[in-house]
Design an enzyme around this catalytic site. Structure first.
Site, short mmCIF file in Angstrom:
data_model
loop_
_atom_site.label_atom_id
_atom_site.label_comp_id
_atom_site.label_asym_id
_atom_site.label_seq_id
_atom_site.Cartn_x
_atom_site.Cartn_y
_atom_site.Cartn_z
N GLY A 10 -35.47 -0.20 -6.71
CA GLY A 10 -34.50 -1.27 -6.90
C GLY A 10 -34.83 -2.45 -6.00
N ASN A 14 -38.93 -4.52 3.26
CA ASN A 14 -40.06 -4.91 4.11
C ASN A 14 -39.66 -6.02 5.07
OD1 ASN A 14 -41.95 -3.34 2.30
ND2 ASN A 14 -41.30 -4.96 0.88
N GLU A 47 -30.21 -4.62 1.54
CA GLU A 47 -31.56 -4.83 2.09
C GLU A 47 -31.51 -5.61 3.41
OE1 GLU A 47 -33.81 -3.04 0.79
OE2 GLU A 47 -32.45 -2.50 -0.84
N HIS A 50 -30.69 -3.36 6.22
CA HIS A 50 -31.84 -2.55 6.62
C HIS A 50 -32.67 -3.21 7.73
CE1 HIS A 50 -32.08 1.13 4.43
NE2 HIS A 50 -32.11 0.59 3.22
#
Length: 633
Positions: A10, A14, A47, A50
Site C-alpha cells: 500500500g 522509506n 507513513e 513511521h
C-alpha cells in the site's frame, strides 16, 4: 512522497522518499470519492508516523513488529482526527480496529502481538491485523488507563532514549511504568508490564461473563478466552482487564473510574463487584471499548438492555451500542447466547441513525449471510434485512435521490453508501432499478469518460448492480472506461465492478488476466481481482476451480509471495459451508503443499474459519432461519 503506478504494498515509509500506490496518495475531487479521500489521509498519516515509529526508533527483532505498525496505525487516527475533527477518525478507526481484532483473534490459529519469530519465512506472515490493528488497539487502551499526559511524557522519553537505535516492548514498558509511578502509579500497585504482558504475549482476548444479584446491587464476573469454536477444550489464559461499568442512571457520564479484574481473578471462581444500579436499571461493561474483550450477561440484564435500545436507543452511548451488537451476535454464533436475544437486540436498528452501530449490526448479519447465501434460505434472510434497513435506506438518501444528501459529512456519506449497497443486495424495491437507470444514463452520455452523472460515493454500488444485472454490453462499457481512466481511484472502482458479472466465461477470462503479464490487470491488483471474484455468488465456483487447477501459475505470478496467496486461500475457505468442500481442499493441499509453504499461518486460519462455518450451519441454520421468518412477518 511519490506515487508508483504498479506497487505491491500500500505504501512504504522509506526515510526521505515515502512511496505509495496511486490510490493511497493521489486525490482528484472530480473522480475520487469521500471514502477515497479518507483513505489517502489515513495512509499518509500512517507513513508519516513511521518516521518516528520504525525509522527513528526501530524494533529490535520482528517479534515486536507491533512497535512499528501498531504505533503507526494508532498515530494515524490521531493525525487525521487533528486535521479533520468532524470525521471522528479517532473513534471510527478504533472501532474498525477492535472489531477486526475480535474476529481474527478468536481463532486458535491466531498469534500473540509479540510473537516469537525463528524462521525468516515467517516474517511476512506477521504483517497482519494482529500487528497493525491489535497493536493499535492496545496502545489506545494504555492511553485510556494511564491518561494522555502520562502516556505522552513516557512516549517522549522512549523516543528520545532510543533514537537511532533498536527497542523491544520491555523498553517501552519501563518508560511507561517510570512516568506512571511519578504520578502515583496504577491502581492495585500493578506495573504496566504486568498488565500489558497479558495482552501482548498470549493469543486471544477474554470473554467476561457477568451475573447480577438484583437484590444485593452486586454482580459476579468470570473470565476465559473467547474462541470461535466454543466446543474446543478451555484454555488457561487470563488477563488484567480494565473495567469501566455504566448503569442506566449514569449512562452519559464518561468519567466513571477504571477498575481492574486481575489476571488471577474470575478464573477458577467468580469475582464479586459492587455497583450502584437499581434492579430495573441495565448495567453495561466496556461502553467506551477501552479494550478488546467480549461480555455476556445474565438474561435479565440482556432484557433490560434490549428494552432500553428499543425504547430510546440514544440512552446507551454510541460505542456501547457497537459493543452490544458485536458481542450479542458473536456470542450467539458460538451458542453462548440465544439468537432470540441477539435478533431482538438488532431490531432497534430500524431507528439507528449513527453509522458505527448500524454498520456493526450489518457486519454481524453479513456473517450469517455468508453461510446461507448459497442455500434455499437466503430469501428469508433478505426479507428480514429489508424490514430492518428499508426505512433507514430511504431516510439516508438511497439511490432514488441520484445524489449524496449530505456530502460534507463523512459519516452521513458512509451511512448512505452502506445502506444503498445493502438495500440493492437485499432487493429493497426500487434499489436495483434506480442503479440500472443511473448506469443507463451514464452509457447514454456524450463523452462518458468526462461526464459521469453517478454520484462519486455511490458508483461502486451502481456499477456492480448494472454489471451483475446486465450483459456483456455493460461489462465491455466498464472495461472501456477503465482503459481510459487516468485517475487511480476511478480505475479501482471500475476494476472491482468487472468482477460483478455473472457470465462464467467473462469471469474465467478476468481471472486469467490477473495472472498474465501485460493484460488489463496490473500485478498490484491481481490478488484483489481474484479475491473479489471469489466473493461473488457465481464467481465463487469459477474461482474455486481456477485456484485448484492453476495454483502453480498463481504462485509464479506472485513470485511465491505468501501474504497474497494466503489472502486468496482465506477468501475461498471463509465461504465453505460443507464438510465435502473442506475435505476436497485438504486433499488438494496435500498435493500442492509446496505452493503454500510461505502461507501456512493464513491457510491454518482459513481452515479454522471453514470449520467454524460448517459447525454453525449444522447446529444453528434451521432455528435461526425460523426466527428470521418470524421477525419478518
Amino acid at each position: 512522497m511519490v506515487a508508483i503506478p504498479d506497487f505491491s504494498a500500500g505504501a512504504m515509509e522509506n526515510w526521505g522518499l515515502i512511496t505509495y500506490r496511486e490510490t493511497a496518495l493521489l486525490y482528484d475531487k472530480t473522480q475520487s470519492s469521500f471514502l477515497n479521500k479518507e483513505r489517502v489521509a489515513e495512509v499518509i498519516a500512517h507513513e508519516l508516523a513511521h518516521q518516528w515509529f520504525g525509522n527513528l526508533v526501530t524494533m529490535k527483532w520482528w517479534s515486536d513488529l507491533w512497535l512499528n505498525e501498531g504505533f503507526a496505525t494508532f498515530m494515524a487516527s490521531l493525525g487525521v482526527a487533528e486535521v479533520e475533527p468532524t470525521w471522528r477518525a479517532d473513534r471510527n478507526y478504533a472501532v474498525d480496529n477492535i472489531l477486526s481484532v475480535l474476529t481474527l483473534d478468536s481463532l486458535e490459529s491466531s498469534h500473540p502481538v509479540s510473537v516469537p519469530i525463528d524462521d525468516p519465512k515467517r516474517i511476512s506472515e506477521v504483517f497482519d491485523e494482529i500487528s497493525y490493528r491489535k497493536g493499535s488497539t492496545l496502545i489506545r487502551m494504555m492511553t485510556m488507563f494511564l491518561g494522555e499526559e502520562i502516556f505522552k511524557k513516557a512516549l517522549h522519553n522512549y523516543l528520545v532514549k532510543y533514537s537511532y537505535q533498536n527497542a523491544e516492548q520491555d523498553d517501552l514498558w519501563r518508560e511507561l511504568t517510570a512516568v506512571s509511578q511519578e504520578y502515583g502509579g496504577l491502581a492495585r500497585n500493578v506495573s504496566v508490564k504486568e498488565v500489558m504482558d497479558t495482552w501482548t504475549t498470549q493469543t486471544g482476548y477474554p470473554l467476561l461473563t457477568v451475573s447480577r444479584d438484583y437484590s444485593q446491587n452486586s454482580l459476579t464476573v468470570t473470565q476465559k478466552r473467547y474462541l470461535a469454536l466454543n466446543s474446543r477444550s478451555p484454555t488457561t489464559s487470563s488477563w488484567w482487564v480494565p473495567l469501566r461499568v455504566l448503569c442506566a442512571s449514569d449512562a452519559q457520564d464518561s468519567n466513571e473510574p477504571i477498575e481492574w479484574l486481575a489476571a488471577n481473578e474470575g478464573v477458577t471462581t467468580e469475582h464479586r463487584f459492587e455497583h450502584g444500579a437499581d434492579p430495573d436499571e441495565w448495567v453495561l461493561f466496556n461502553a467506551d471499548m477501552i479494550a478488546p474483550y467480549r461480555v455476556n450477561y445474565d438474561k435479565g440484564n440482556w432484557e433490560l438492555l434490549i428494552a432500553a435500545l428499543n425504547s430510546k436507543h440514544t440512552s446507551v452511548p454510541v460505542l456501547g451500542r457497537v459493543q452490544l451488537l458485536s458481542d450479542a451476535f458473536a456470542l450467539a454464533w458460538t451458542n453462548q447466547l440465544d439468537y432470540n436475544i441477539a435478533l431482538q437486540l438488532a431490531n432497534y436498528l430500524k431507528r439507528e441513525s449513527e453509522y458505527l452501530p448500524l454498520s456493526t449490526g450489518l457486519k454481524a448479519l453479513a456473517k450469517i449471510e455468508n453461510v446461507i447465501k448459497r442455500t434455499p434460505d437466503y430469501g428469508a434472510f433478505q426479507k428480514f434485512v429489508r424490514k430492518l434497513i428499508g426505512e433507514t435506506y430511504f431516510k439516508a438518501g438511497g439511490l432514488a435521490t441520484k445524489k449524496i444528501i449530505n456530502g460534507d459529512d463523512l459519516n452521513s456519506v458512509k451511512l448512505q453508501t452502506a445502506t444503498s449497497a445493502w438495500a440493492c443486495r437485499m432487493k429493497v424495491p426500487g434499489c436495483e432499478e434506480n442503479a440500472i437507470e443511473l448506469f443507463r444514463s451514464w452509457m447514454e452520455t456524450d463523452n462518458p469518460d468526462e461526464n459521469n452523472p453517478i454520484p462519486l460515493d455511490l458508483r461502486r454500488t451502481v456499477y456492480c448492480v448494472a454489471v451483475s444485472r446486465g450483459s456483456v454490453l455493460q461489462w465491455r462499457f466498464v472495461l472501456a472506461r477503465k482503459q481510459r481512466a487516468n485517475v487511480a481511484a476511478a480505475r479501482d472502482a471500475l476494476l472491482h465492478a468487472l468482477t460483478c458479472t455473472r457470465e462464467v466465461w467473462i469471469l474465467t477470462q478476468y481471472l486469467e488476466w490477473a495472472i498474465t503479464d501485460e493484460t488489463e490487470v496490473r500485478r498490484q491488483d491481481a490478488a484483489a481481482v481474484i479475491v473479489s471474484v471469489t466473493h461473488s455468488t457465481v464467481g465463487y465456483y469459477v474461482a474455486r476451480e481456477f485456484i485448484y487447477n492453476r495454483i502453480q501459475d498463481i504462485y509464479n505470478a506472485f513470485n511465491s509471495e505468501g501474504r497474497r496467496l494466503g489472502g486468496i486461500i482465506k477468501a475461498l475457505l471463509e465461504q465453505f459451508t460443507t464438510q465435502r468442500e473442506l475435505d476436497e481442499f485438504l486433499k488438494w493441499r496435500e498435493n500442492n503443499s509446496k505452493y503454500l509453504e510461505d502461507a501456512k499461518l493464513s491457510v491454518n486460519q482459513a481452515i479454522e474459519k471453514a470449520t467454524v462455518n460448517i459447525a454453525w450451519l449444522n447446529k444453528n441454520r434451521r432455528s435461526v432461519v425460523e426466527r428470521l421468518r418470524e421477525l419478518s412477518k
